[in-house]
Design a protein around this motif. Structure first.
Motif, mmCIF file in Angstrom:
data_model
loop_
_atom_site.group_PDB
_atom_site.id
_atom_site.type_symbol
_atom_site.label_atom_id
_atom_site.label_comp_id
_atom_site.label_asym_id
_atom_site.label_seq_id
_atom_site.Cartn_x
_atom_site.Cartn_y
_atom_site.Cartn_z
ATOM 1 N N ALA A 26 -34.894 -48.028 -15.830
ATOM 2 C CA ALA A 26 -35.798 -47.348 -14.896
ATOM 3 C C ALA A 26 -37.217 -47.278 -15.440
ATOM 4 C CB ALA A 26 -35.281 -45.938 -14.608
ATOM 5 N N VAL A 27 -37.355 -47.005 -16.726
ATOM 6 C CA VAL A 27 -38.688 -46.949 -17.348
ATOM 7 C C VAL A 27 -39.324 -48.333 -17.352
ATOM 8 C CG1 VAL A 27 -39.917 -46.558 -19.516
ATOM 9 C CG2 VAL A 27 -38.201 -44.905 -18.740
ATOM 10 N N GLU A 28 -38.561 -49.352 -17.730
ATOM 11 C CA GLU A 28 -39.095 -50.713 -17.784
ATOM 12 C C GLU A 28 -39.512 -51.210 -16.412
ATOM 13 O OE1 GLU A 28 -36.085 -53.016 -19.674
ATOM 14 O OE2 GLU A 28 -36.584 -52.304 -21.702
ATOM 15 N N GLN A 29 -38.787 -50.803 -15.376
ATOM 16 C CA GLN A 29 -39.114 -51.228 -14.021
ATOM 17 C C GLN A 29 -40.155 -50.321 -13.367
ATOM 18 O OE1 GLN A 29 -35.633 -51.792 -11.610
ATOM 19 N NE2 GLN A 29 -34.840 -53.444 -12.881
ATOM 20 N N ILE A 153 -30.007 -39.153 -12.601
ATOM 21 C CA ILE A 153 -31.073 -39.393 -11.635
ATOM 22 C C ILE A 153 -31.586 -40.823 -11.733
ATOM 23 C CG2 ILE A 153 -33.459 -38.810 -11.045
ATOM 24 C CD1 ILE A 153 -32.818 -35.915 -11.807
ATOM 25 N N ALA A 154 -31.778 -41.308 -12.955
ATOM 26 C CA ALA A 154 -32.396 -42.619 -13.165
ATOM 27 C C ALA A 154 -31.633 -43.731 -12.465
ATOM 28 C CB ALA A 154 -32.500 -42.904 -14.662
ATOM 29 N N ARG A 155 -30.315 -43.678 -12.511
ATOM 30 C CA ARG A 155 -29.521 -44.766 -11.946
ATOM 31 C C ARG A 155 -29.543 -44.776 -10.425
ATOM 32 N NH1 ARG A 155 -24.392 -44.125 -10.830
ATOM 33 N NH2 ARG A 155 -23.780 -45.981 -12.016
ATOM 34 N N LEU A 156 -30.051 -43.700 -9.815
ATOM 35 C CA LEU A 156 -30.158 -43.635 -8.356
ATOM 36 C C LEU A 156 -31.524 -44.084 -7.847
ATOM 37 C CD1 LEU A 156 -28.425 -40.190 -7.656
ATOM 38 C CD2 LEU A 156 -27.414 -42.468 -7.500
ATOM 39 N N LEU A 157 -32.473 -44.276 -8.749
ATOM 40 C CA LEU A 157 -33.817 -44.656 -8.320
ATOM 41 C C LEU A 157 -33.809 -46.090 -7.787
ATOM 42 C CD1 LEU A 157 -35.928 -43.078 -11.210
ATOM 43 C CD2 LEU A 157 -35.455 -42.133 -8.941
ATOM 44 N N PRO A 158 -34.623 -46.383 -6.777
ATOM 45 C CA PRO A 158 -34.613 -47.711 -6.141
ATOM 46 C C PRO A 158 -34.819 -48.841 -7.142
ATOM 47 C CG PRO A 158 -35.922 -46.161 -4.848
ATOM 48 C CD PRO A 158 -35.575 -45.456 -6.129
ATOM 49 N N GLY A 159 -33.940 -49.838 -7.065
ATOM 50 C CA GLY A 159 -34.091 -51.030 -7.879
ATOM 51 C C GLY A 159 -33.541 -50.960 -9.284
ATOM 52 N N VAL A 160 -33.004 -49.794 -9.691
ATOM 53 C CA VAL A 160 -32.559 -49.649 -11.078
ATOM 54 C C VAL A 160 -31.190 -50.296 -11.295
ATOM 55 C CG1 VAL A 160 -31.910 -48.003 -12.877
ATOM 56 C CG2 VAL A 160 -33.951 -47.605 -11.483
ATOM 57 N N LEU A 161 -30.237 -50.015 -10.418
ATOM 58 C CA LEU A 161 -28.918 -50.630 -10.549
ATOM 59 C C LEU A 161 -28.979 -52.087 -10.114
ATOM 60 C CD1 LEU A 161 -26.529 -47.836 -9.249
ATOM 61 C CD2 LEU A 161 -26.876 -48.566 -11.609
ATOM 62 N N GLY A 162 -28.189 -52.914 -10.755
ATOM 63 C CA GLY A 162 -28.205 -54.335 -10.443
ATOM 64 C C GLY A 162 -27.709 -54.642 -9.045
ATOM 65 N N HIS A 163 -26.804 -53.828 -8.529
ATOM 66 C CA HIS A 163 -26.240 -54.039 -7.198
ATOM 67 C C HIS A 163 -26.555 -52.820 -6.348
ATOM 68 C CE1 HIS A 163 -23.616 -55.080 -3.907
ATOM 69 N NE2 HIS A 163 -23.217 -56.174 -4.517
ATOM 70 N N ALA A 164 -27.135 -53.036 -5.201
ATOM 71 C CA ALA A 164 -27.604 -51.930 -4.364
ATOM 72 C C ALA A 164 -26.471 -51.001 -3.934
ATOM 73 C CB ALA A 164 -28.308 -52.479 -3.118
#
Length: 250
Positions: A26-29, A153-164
């Motif tokens: 999430a930080v990198e993106q 929270i981080a894993r729910l932010l848009p674009g963080v998980l590899g699969h929507a």
């Protein structure tokens, strides 16, 4: 970008969470910005002391209101005056997936980590918007609970998980525990992957997964089912699962 600022006596501890896993992604993106503020920097004494003995006696020390208030005000100056303040506390409401989803919609959060015997109640009542607890136990401080919340929270932010769709299929996202998962090899130490997952029939696979999720919840967390209104299909699948379990145990 969501911004989270953690008020903690141990910023080096909390800082670790953004170096690994989904928070790192999430930080990198640039979906998440995580920073820490040490209330000792706002202490009004040369020893940078932020705790005092409790009025009325008793063991331990209490974190003072003024340095915490100044630290929170400084954080809000960076994030915005309307930013919510979340305090990690054993007296708080139990954290769950719905809290991660709710807080993940905020533009920013100030997270307060208590230490010692607790925080001066005047600070809590005047500044804190919500108190959250990791569970019915006591830790040395709120940092670990804050790190859990940040990860959730981080894993729910848009674009963080590899699969929507990944977040939507997690345990608790729909009120149920997750269904079982299998991967290669097909046979592992004499145990095979269920045939239906090898069939290629996506509709039947989806039905099987829902049945397993319902059944696993019934077996392990029946309290979760009490909170749900199951539709006709879900009721049918749960009855099938229960019947299969009873038949297998007879």
């Amino acid at each position: 970008m969501m911004k989270i600022e953690v008020v903690t006596l141990f910023p080096e501890l909390v800082d670790v969470v953004k170096r690994h896993g989904m928070p790192r992604v999430a930080v990198e993106q640039k979906a998440l910005e995580l920073s820490c503020t040490n209330p000792r920097d706002f202490a009004q004494n040369r020893w940078r002391k932020v705790d005092e003995r409790p009025f009325g006696g008793g063991p331990g020390m209490v974190m003072q209101a003024e340095p915490l208030a100044l630290a929170i005000e400084n954080a809000k100056a960076n994030l915005g005056p309307a930013t919510k303040v979340v305090m990690m506390s054993p007296q708080g409401e139990r954290m769950d997936q719905s809290w991660f989803e709710r807080l993940g919609k905020e533009a920013g959060l100030v997270v307060l980590c208590g230490r010692y015997e607790g925080v001066d109640e005047r600070l809590v009542s005047s500044v804190v918007d919500v108190e959250l607890s990791l569970g019915d136990f006591v830790l040395s401080g709120g940092e670990l609970a804050a790190m859990v919340m940040i990860d959730g929270i981080a894993r729910l932010l848009p674009g963080v998980l590899g699969h929507a769709e990944s977040a939507g299929q997690d345990s608790f996202s729909n009120g149920l525990l997750d269904h079982p998962h299998y991967s290669r090899p097909v046979d592992w130490r004499g145990e095979a992957v269920p045939d239906i997952l090898m069939s290629g029939d996506h509709a039947k696979q989806a039905r099987w997964r829902l049945k397993q999720a319902l059944g696993r919840t019934w077996l392990r967390r029946p309290d979760l089912l009490d909170k749900l209104e199951l539709d006709a299909e879900q009721q049918t699948l749960l009855r099938e699962y229960v019947s299969e379990q009873k038949a297998g145990g007879s």
